[in-house]
Design a protein around this motif. Structure first.
Motif, PDB file in Angstrom:
ATOM      1  N   PHE A 106       0.814  -1.218   0.000  1.00 35.80           N
ATOM      2  CA  PHE A 106       0.000   0.000   0.000  1.00 35.80           C
ATOM      3  C   PHE A 106       0.850   1.273   0.000  1.00 35.80           C
ATOM      4  N   ILE A 107       2.175   1.116  -0.080  1.00 36.73           N
ATOM      5  CA  ILE A 107       3.025   2.285  -0.282  1.00 36.73           C
ATOM      6  C   ILE A 107       2.801   2.774  -1.715  1.00 36.73           C
ATOM      7  N   PRO A 108       2.417   4.040  -1.917  1.00 34.42           N
ATOM      8  CA  PRO A 108       2.110   4.522  -3.272  1.00 34.42           C
ATOM      9  C   PRO A 108       3.292   4.346  -4.228  1.00 34.42           C
ATOM     10  N   ALA A 109       2.975   4.001  -5.476  1.00 33.09           N
ATOM     11  CA  ALA A 109       4.028   3.811  -6.469  1.00 33.09           C
ATOM     12  C   ALA A 109       4.704   5.122  -6.829  1.00 33.09           C
ATOM     13  N   TYR A 110       3.939   6.220  -6.756  1.00 33.64           N
ATOM     14  CA  TYR A 110       4.501   7.523  -7.107  1.00 33.64           C
ATOM     15  C   TYR A 110       4.214   8.510  -5.981  1.00 33.64           C
ATOM     16  N   LEU A 111       5.183   9.373  -5.712  1.00 37.08           N
ATOM     17  CA  LEU A 111       5.076  10.337  -4.639  1.00 37.08           C
ATOM     18  C   LEU A 111       4.465  11.633  -5.158  1.00 37.08           C
ATOM     19  N   GLU A 112       4.272  12.566  -4.247  1.00 37.18           N
ATOM     20  CA  GLU A 112       3.619  13.826  -4.612  1.00 37.18           C
ATOM     21  C   GLU A 112       4.398  14.562  -5.689  1.00 37.18           C
ATOM     22  N   ASN A 113       5.712  14.521  -5.624  1.00 35.31           N
ATOM     23  CA  ASN A 113       6.517  15.235  -6.624  1.00 35.31           C
ATOM     24  C   ASN A 113       6.447  14.607  -8.005  1.00 35.31           C
ATOM     25  N   ASP A 114       5.924  13.379  -8.088  1.00 34.01           N
ATOM     26  CA  ASP A 114       5.823  12.701  -9.379  1.00 34.01           C
ATOM     27  C   ASP A 114       4.569  13.096 -10.145  1.00 34.01           C
ATOM     28  N   TYR A 115       3.685  13.854  -9.512  1.00 30.48           N
ATOM     29  CA  TYR A 115       2.429  14.241 -10.148  1.00 30.48           C
ATOM     30  C   TYR A 115       2.495  15.688 -10.627  1.00 30.48           C
ATOM     31  N   SER A 116       1.835  15.958 -11.723  1.00 28.78           N
ATOM     32  CA  SER A 116       1.714  17.322 -12.222  1.00 28.78           C
ATOM     33  C   SER A 116       0.613  18.043 -11.458  1.00 28.78           C
ATOM     34  N   SER A 117       0.456  19.328 -11.733  1.00 32.33           N
ATOM     35  CA  SER A 117      -0.575  20.115 -11.049  1.00 32.33           C
ATOM     36  C   SER A 117      -1.973  19.615 -11.356  1.00 32.33           C
ATOM     37  N   SER A 118      -2.157  18.937 -12.484  1.00 34.05           N
ATOM     38  CA  SER A 118      -3.470  18.402 -12.852  1.00 34.05           C
ATOM     39  C   SER A 118      -3.717  17.012 -12.285  1.00 34.05           C
ATOM     40  N   GLY A 119      -2.750  16.467 -11.479  1.00 35.22           N
ATOM     41  CA  GLY A 119      -2.936  15.167 -10.849  1.00 35.22           C
ATOM     42  C   GLY A 119      -2.550  13.996 -11.714  1.00 35.22           C
ATOM     43  N   VAL A 120      -1.787  14.214 -12.760  1.00 34.74           N
ATOM     44  CA  VAL A 120      -1.355  13.147 -13.666  1.00 34.74           C
ATOM     45  C   VAL A 120       0.134  12.891 -13.444  1.00 34.74           C
ATOM     46  N   VAL A 121       0.524  11.611 -13.480  1.00 33.87           N
ATOM     47  CA  VAL A 121       1.924  11.256 -13.290  1.00 33.87           C
ATOM     48  C   VAL A 121       2.764  11.838 -14.429  1.00 33.87           C
ATOM     49  N   LYS A 122       3.855  12.473 -14.076  1.00 32.37           N
ATOM     50  CA  LYS A 122       4.726  13.102 -15.067  1.00 32.37           C
ATOM     51  C   LYS A 122       5.392  12.043 -15.945  1.00 32.37           C
ATOM     52  N   MET A 123       5.716  12.437 -17.162  1.00 32.64           N
ATOM     53  CA  MET A 123       6.327  11.509 -18.108  1.00 32.64           C
ATOM     54  C   MET A 123       7.682  11.011 -17.620  1.00 32.64           C
ATOM     55  N   GLU A 124       8.467  11.909 -17.016  1.00 28.87           N
ATOM     56  CA  GLU A 124       9.784  11.462 -16.545  1.00 28.87           C
ATOM     57  C   GLU A 124       9.662  10.458 -15.403  1.00 28.87           C
ATOM     58  N   ALA A 125       8.599  10.606 -14.593  1.00 29.86           N
ATOM     59  CA  ALA A 125       8.375   9.642 -13.523  1.00 29.86           C
ATOM     60  C   ALA A 125       7.946   8.293 -14.087  1.00 29.86           C
ATOM     61  N   LEU A 126       7.097   8.317 -15.123  1.00 28.83           N
ATOM     62  CA  LEU A 126       6.686   7.067 -15.757  1.00 28.83           C
ATOM     63  C   LEU A 126       7.882   6.374 -16.409  1.00 28.83           C
ATOM     64  N   ALA A 127       8.740   7.150 -17.047  1.00 28.71           N
ATOM     65  CA  ALA A 127       9.918   6.561 -17.684  1.00 28.71           C
ATOM     66  C   ALA A 127      10.879   5.985 -16.656  1.00 28.71           C
ATOM     67  N   ARG A 128      10.995   6.657 -15.522  1.00 26.95           N
ATOM     68  CA  ARG A 128      11.885   6.177 -14.460  1.00 26.95           C
ATOM     69  C   ARG A 128      11.316   4.963 -13.738  1.00 26.95           C
ATOM     70  N   GLY A 129       9.985   4.957 -13.574  1.00 32.52           N
ATOM     71  CA  GLY A 129       9.335   3.894 -12.830  1.00 32.52           C
ATOM     72  C   GLY A 129       9.308   4.216 -11.344  1.00 32.52           C
ATOM     73  N   PRO A 130       8.591   3.421 -10.552  1.00 32.58           N
ATOM     74  CA  PRO A 130       8.509   3.679  -9.103  1.00 32.58           C
ATOM     75  C   PRO A 130       9.877   3.592  -8.435  1.00 32.58           C
ATOM     76  N   LEU A 131      10.127   4.479  -7.511  1.00 31.57           N
ATOM     77  CA  LEU A 131      11.332   4.414  -6.699  1.00 31.57           C
ATOM     78  C   LEU A 131      11.280   3.182  -5.798  1.00 31.57           C
ATOM     79  N   PRO A 132      12.397   2.750  -5.223  1.00 34.25           N
ATOM     80  CA  PRO A 132      12.357   1.609  -4.295  1.00 34.25           C
ATOM     81  C   PRO A 132      11.358   1.852  -3.157  1.00 34.25           C
TER      82      PRO A 132
END
Length: 636
Positions: A503-529
């Motif tokens: 239940f640890i979120p795959a993406y953190l707050e900094n990975d989302y844009s202002s519109s609530g969508v995951v940023k492309m660079e975050a998707l390319a990088r994938g979830p952090l450990p």
């Protein structure tokens, strides 16, 4: 995939560990009251090492054990209050799950009784530690109470309620050689026994011969490695096993990534606590762990826990700013307990003299063998004597005891229970009654400063305890286990994201844009450990305890307050019954989370405080009283 350190490096690490162990142990031994710990434990276990005559009374009353048991029971009588809070609406469901898992684990794993052992150590030794760990045997989280003499801090502050401010900690425990060899088979040839761990050897603790063993080495080792003839080997060869956690700030200076922990291949770690360190990053961001004996380094690598804390929560019930261990609550009553036993033995010996008074015989008229036959306690004793030939035989009654002996005894016994605060807790437990202005004042008066202080100290201990526990649930409780315990309520949408099963979120707050969508660079990088994301997640979660509400004895005032608010229509019945610890309350309607929302739901359901049509109407001022008249009616 792991890199084994060289033998020279291990030798250097072992030397550092021995120095740190010696320094930390000397620090503990320098603390005031350290030598009193053994005396207190012996008093609790009714071990009296003072030499006593076999013809005198050996009566003893173990008030120390009674006080220790009462205080441990009262300090363990806590509300299982597991409320995690967050300001982030996204994580409120996660906090509810952690709270429910905590309560389930606390009750089903008898954590309350194990915490009682921590409190008992604190009563006898000034401090106690709970070791919060993942038990590989039960495949679940667990705790164990640890003797503060075996939790050795490395360069700690002079005083602290927490171990986390120290540079490191060493946990010492005695294990059989075979047990340690089974844990570390690749280092089995380096594990050498330190002593005989049989019960025969353990019975020598504190004796002169045991000190000689410590000074001149282990007899078991001597028999194994010396040229002296072997007569009989001890039964259980044992070794001191040390686990050290260090706050190591070393960084990766190699210029290439380092694989910390255990790896199957460069892309797949063997467990959820192994990680990859980039050049310039810290090698041990969540503490370094070193397991060793007196002769070998058995493990040297990262600590396995995501929370990055030393997994030992320190409880000091009576802290003082000049002592690391604090003051044992039982230390002050040891002299009183010895005095009580002394008075009891004097009374016992006096009663024995009353039952069998002194016999004085004239040596010219009666022989020694004849006077030895006289038993003044024997009923119907008959003695023949001729007073004309000498003084004969005289029976001398003992002198009277001072009239205030029993008063002194009662005073000492009263102080034994008064000084540690047993009376304060007992008075609080007797105050459980319906509220009125008079009883609320009495409760506030009965809740002495010592009760409030101990409640706050236990709260501080529980906050650190709960912080580690919450992180361990995220690390060691996968979705399957949460569903088995909580059903569908154990899952969150984050369990089904790009990192499923946690239940640890795959993406953190900094990975989302202002519109609530995951940023492309975050998707390319994938979830952090997960351990990095868990650190961010738990930075937004706090364990909450209302001040002075943890002990049930100190919770009475809070319960009365909620009852008065409910009578005034300011608190709903769900909240009230939860505060009164009444089971099977049920859940409020969906969406009714705050007290105001629950009150609105009550109105819609036509629920609320109802005044019974029978009996005396509730006024909230005077408690009902039962009166009986002196007249008795006769029938028939």
């Amino acid at each position: 995939m792991s890199t084994a350190p060289s033998s020279d490096y291990e030798h250097q690490v072992l030397g550092y560990m021995k120095e740190a162990l010696e320094e930390g142990d000397a620090f503990l031994r320098s603390q005031k009251g350290y030598n009193t710990i053994t005396d207190t434990i012996k008093a609790i276990m009714a071990e009296d090492s003072t030499a006593k005559s076999s013809v005198l009374s050996q009566t003893s009353v173990n008030h120390v054990a009674k006080v220790a048991t009462d205080l441990a029971a009262m300090c363990t009588d806590v509300k299982p209050f597991w409320e995690y809070r967050t300001k982030n609406e996204r994580f409120k469901k996660h906090c509810e799950i952690i709270g429910q898992l905590s309560e389930h684990w606390y009750l089903n794993r008898t954590i309350d009784l194990k915490n009682a052992d921590v409190i008992k150590y604190s009563l006898a030794a000034g401090s106690g530690y709970s070791h919060i760990f993942y038990n590989t045997n039960t495949q679940d989280l667990d705790i164990s109470a640890e003797d503060p003499r075996d939790i050795i801090p490395i360069r700690p502050p002079s005083v602290s309620l927490s171990l986390q401010e120290a540079a490191g900690v060493i946990h010492r425990v005695q294990r059989s050689v075979n047990y340690v060899k089974a844990m570390f088979p690749h280092k089995a040839h380096l594990i050498i026994p330190d002593r005989d761990g049989s019960m025969v050897s353990q019975s020598l603790n504190g004796t002169r011969i045991n000190k000689l063993y410590d000074t001149y080495g282990s007899p078991f080792r001597e028999k194994l490695f010396s040229e002296a003839p072997v007569k009989e080997l001890p039964r259980i060869p044992s070794v001191d096993l040390y686990t050290c956690y260090l706050d190591d700030r070393s960084v990766n200076k190699s210029g290439q990534p380092k694989f910390m922990g255990e790896w199957i291949d460069p892309e797949h770690p063997r467990n959820n606590w192994s990680y990859k360190v980039k050049p310039g990053d810290q090698l041990y961001p969540r503490k370094r762990c070193i397991v060793f004996t007196n002769t070998a380094i058995l493990y040297d690598g990262p600590a396995i826990y995501w929370h990055g804390l030393y997994p030992y929560a320190k409880l000091t019930l009576d802290p003082w700013p000049w002592s690391w261990l604090g003051k044992g609550v039982l230390w002050d009553i040891l002299p009183l307990a010895r005095s009580v036993n002394g008075i009891m033995r004097v009374i016992d010996d006096h009663l024995e003299q009353v039952a069998r008074p002194t016999v004085i015989g004239d040596k010219h008229t009666i022989s020694q063998s004849e006077i030895n036959k006289i038993d003044t306690r024997k009923a119907g004793l008959k003695i023949r004597q001729n007073m004309l030939t000498g003084k004969g035989i005289m029976i001398q009654d003992p002198p009277n005891l001072p009239p205030d002996v029993l008063q002194i005894l009662n005073y000492y016994e009263e102080k034994i229970y008064d000084i540690p605060g047993v009376r304060d807790f007992s008075d609080m437990m007797k105050m459980k009654q319906m509220p009125s202005p008079e009883t609320i004042e009495r409760i506030q008066e009965a809740m002495s400063p010592s009760v409030r202080l101990r409640s706050r100290i236990i709260e501080t201990y529980m906050r650190e305890f709960a912080t580690m526990t919450a992180s361990n649930f995220a690390q060691f409780y996968p979705l399957s286990l949460r569903l088995a315990i909580l059903g569908a309520a154990g899952a969150t949408p984050d369990d089904f994201d790009q990192d499923p099963g946690s239940f640890i979120p795959a993406y953190l707050e900094n990975d989302y844009s202002s519109s609530g969508v995951v940023k492309m660079e975050a998707l390319a990088r994938g979830p952090l450990p997960r351990y990095d994301r868990a650190k961010f997640f738990f930075s937004q979660v706090s364990y909450h305890i209302a001040p002075s509400s943890l002990l049930n004895a100190s919770e009475i005032e809070t319960q009365l307050k909620y009852l008065q608010l409910a009578r005034a229509g300011l608190v709903d019945h769900w909240t009230l019954l939860e505060q009164l610890n009444i089971p099977n309350v049920g859940n409020p309607p969906e969406g009714a989370k705050t007290i105001t929302e629950r009150l609105i739901a009550e109105q819609q359901m036509q629920l609320g405080m109802v005044v019974s049509s029978a009996g005396r109407k509730a006024s909230g001022q005077e408690p009902p009283q039962q009166k009986s008249s002196g007249a008795v009616s006769e029938s028939g």
